[in-house]
Design an enzyme around this catalytic site. Structure first.
Site, PDB file in Angstrom:
ATOM      1  N   ASP A  83      28.080 125.131  41.409  1.00 18.04           N
ATOM      2  CA  ASP A  83      29.128 126.002  41.932  1.00 18.04           C
ATOM      3  C   ASP A  83      28.631 127.432  42.094  1.00 18.04           C
ATOM      4  OD1 ASP A  83      28.949 126.055  39.109  1.00 18.04           O
ATOM      5  OD2 ASP A  83      30.938 126.932  38.926  1.00 18.04           O
ATOM      6  N   GLU A 141      30.863 125.098  36.691  1.00 14.94           N
ATOM      7  CA  GLU A 141      30.421 125.653  35.406  1.00 14.94           C
ATOM      8  C   GLU A 141      31.036 127.029  35.172  1.00 14.94           C
ATOM      9  OE1 GLU A 141      28.588 128.023  32.552  1.00 14.94           O
ATOM     10  OE2 GLU A 141      28.237 128.454  34.683  1.00 14.94           O
ATOM     11  N   GLU A 142      31.271 127.761  36.264  1.00 11.90           N
ATOM     12  CA  GLU A 142      31.636 129.175  36.143  1.00 11.90           C
ATOM     13  C   GLU A 142      33.082 129.429  35.724  1.00 11.90           C
ATOM     14  OE1 GLU A 142      29.581 131.478  36.202  1.00 11.90           O
ATOM     15  OE2 GLU A 142      27.897 131.006  37.506  1.00 11.90           O
ATOM     16  N   ARG A 180      15.307 128.148  22.244  1.00 11.54           N
ATOM     17  CA  ARG A 180      15.841 128.584  20.951  1.00 11.54           C
ATOM     18  C   ARG A 180      16.509 127.402  20.268  1.00 11.54           C
ATOM     19  NH1 ARG A 180      16.584 133.080  18.201  1.00 11.54           N
ATOM     20  NH2 ARG A 180      18.174 133.117  16.576  1.00 11.54           N
ATOM     21  N   HIS A 367      25.410 137.360  38.298  1.00  9.33           N
ATOM     22  CA  HIS A 367      26.760 137.732  38.729  1.00  9.33           C
ATOM     23  C   HIS A 367      26.789 139.101  39.413  1.00  9.33           C
ATOM     24  CE1 HIS A 367      29.013 134.685  35.939  1.00  9.33           C
ATOM     25  NE2 HIS A 367      27.822 134.233  36.292  1.00  9.33           N
TER      26      HIS A 367
END
Length: 398
Positions: A83, A141-142, A180, A367
């Site tokens: 997306d 996802e956003e 991580r 973004h």
């Protein structure tokens, strides 16, 4: 050897990955509206020797592809999102968005491009694979609640032993891969507060009850939650992103709407922040004699990378000796939130990062209307994911 063959095939497809990424960049679609992108993905697989393609997965345009190896083994899921964002692009790129006010400003076009070609490459080598590879093309996802939840409810993780994801990062050096273990990205919460006072004339404040004054005190007070209620070694942030108090200069505002964003790195810290924000909202009623209409919603959880899977990923990346990769490094915790965290609540997995900083010029953050990536990161992503998949599914020696 499987890995060597995968790398050779991907090298031959480097330009094609970039071509696909640029096409997708030109045609972005917002979360839960990715109709054409989903069609493009499903059409791609019509000529690929995969075992199955399921469209509209979870009822929200997800595409799930299954590649079965010739030998039994684990089931590994690999995920890419597709997306875009409601941002007007300002990059000036020759392949800039053709959809006004919509932009791939986070790299999901790159995720989809590398994953399509990687899946094709894996399918062509499935006679050397053991186990099953589940390729997850995820929408939305956003935008909360995010596309992952619907796909999980529809069974995308059924039988999956581990899930792996990658995000390209414009603020990380191209040629480096970052990982991580444990808590890696923040969980996110949203709150909304409507402060209802009593409007009036600016010349007669005693006959009104100023919602702006009450709301302003709330904005200032909630900032003390992080500085005075959270352990300095914990992670938390509170952002007031909307203060809707516009009116006339000589009119006392009747009501104000505030919206805020919370990021935390543990459920305990999230609970402390929620309690504090709620206390200040409710306290306005007694302190200012206003009415507080308050809501607080937790959405994306803290992203937790399974230590065992993450160590497996690290070793696979280092042992692959990918020519384009100069280092595999541990990264500090990352402030943004990510709905891949929902998958990791259900099955062990690892979400890691591929550096994508541009070769020259400013590396704009995700973004941002001028966000862009170094397209070298796409072949690195494809090879990195191939290395991890091969480490689980190489059947050439069994």
């Amino acid at each position: 050897m499987l890995l060597k063959q995968l790398m050779e095939k991907l090298d031959q497809q480097k330009d094609r990955i970039i071509e696909i990424r640029r096409y997708l960049h030109e045609h972005p679609e917002l979360s839960f509206q990715e109709e054409e992108t989903a069609k493009y993905i499903s059409e791609f697989y019509k000529a690929v020797p995969v075992d199955s393609v399921e469209t509209n997965f979870g009822g929200q345009r997800g595409v799930v592809v299954t590649i079965k190896g010739a030998k039994p083994g684990k089931t590994i899921a690999i995920r890419a999102d597709f997306d875009a964002l409601p941002i007007k692009e300002e990059t000036g790129l020759p392949f800039a968005s053709k959809n006004e006010g919509v932009m791939h400003a986070c790299g999901h076009d790159g995720h989809t491009a590398y994953m399509l070609v990687l899946a094709e490459t894996l399918a062509e080598c499935k006679d050397q694979l053991k186990g099953t590879i589940r390729v997850i093309h995820q929408p939305a996802e956003e935008t909360p609640p995010g596309g992952a939840i619907g796909m999980i409810k529809a069974g995308v993780l059924d039988g999956v032993d581990a899930i792996i994801g990658i995000h390209v990062m414009s603020n990380m050096k191209t040629g480096q891969i970052y990982y991580r273990s444990g808590n890696t990205q923040t969980g996110r919460s949203y709150f909304k507060l409507v402060v209802q006072g009593r409007g009036g004339h600016g010349s007669s404040p005693h006959l009104a009850n100023d919602a702006i004054v009450a709301a302003s005190s709330f904005v200032m007070n909630v900032q003390t939650i992080v500085s005075r209620r959270i352990n300095p070694f914990d992670t938390a942030s509170i952002t007031i992103g909307n203060f809707d108090g516009k009116g006339s200069f000589n009119v006392i505002k009747d009501a104000v709407t505030i919206e805020g964003d919370v990021r935390t790195m543990s459920p305990e810290t999230r609970e402390t922040v929620e309690t504090g924000v709620r206390d200040f909202a409710e306290g306005l009623e007694k302190s200012y004699r206003v009415k507080s209409i308050f809501e607080f919603t937790n959405d994306y959880p803290v992203l937790y990378n399974d230590p065992e899977v993450t160590e497996h990923v690290r070793k696979a990346l280092e042992q692959a000796s990918i020519p384009e990769v100069e280092a595999v490094l541990e990264t500090p915790p990352q402030p943004p939130s990510e709905d891949f965290a929902y998958y990791l609540e259900k099955v062990p997995g690892c979400f890691f990062y591929v550096g994508a900083a541009p070769e020259s010029g400013e590396a704009y953050p995700h973004h941002h209307p001028k966000f862009t990536i170094n397209e070298e990161s796409l072949i690195i992503s494809a090879k990195a994911m191939a290395a991890v998949v091969a480490s689980y599914c190489d059947g050439s020696s069994t």
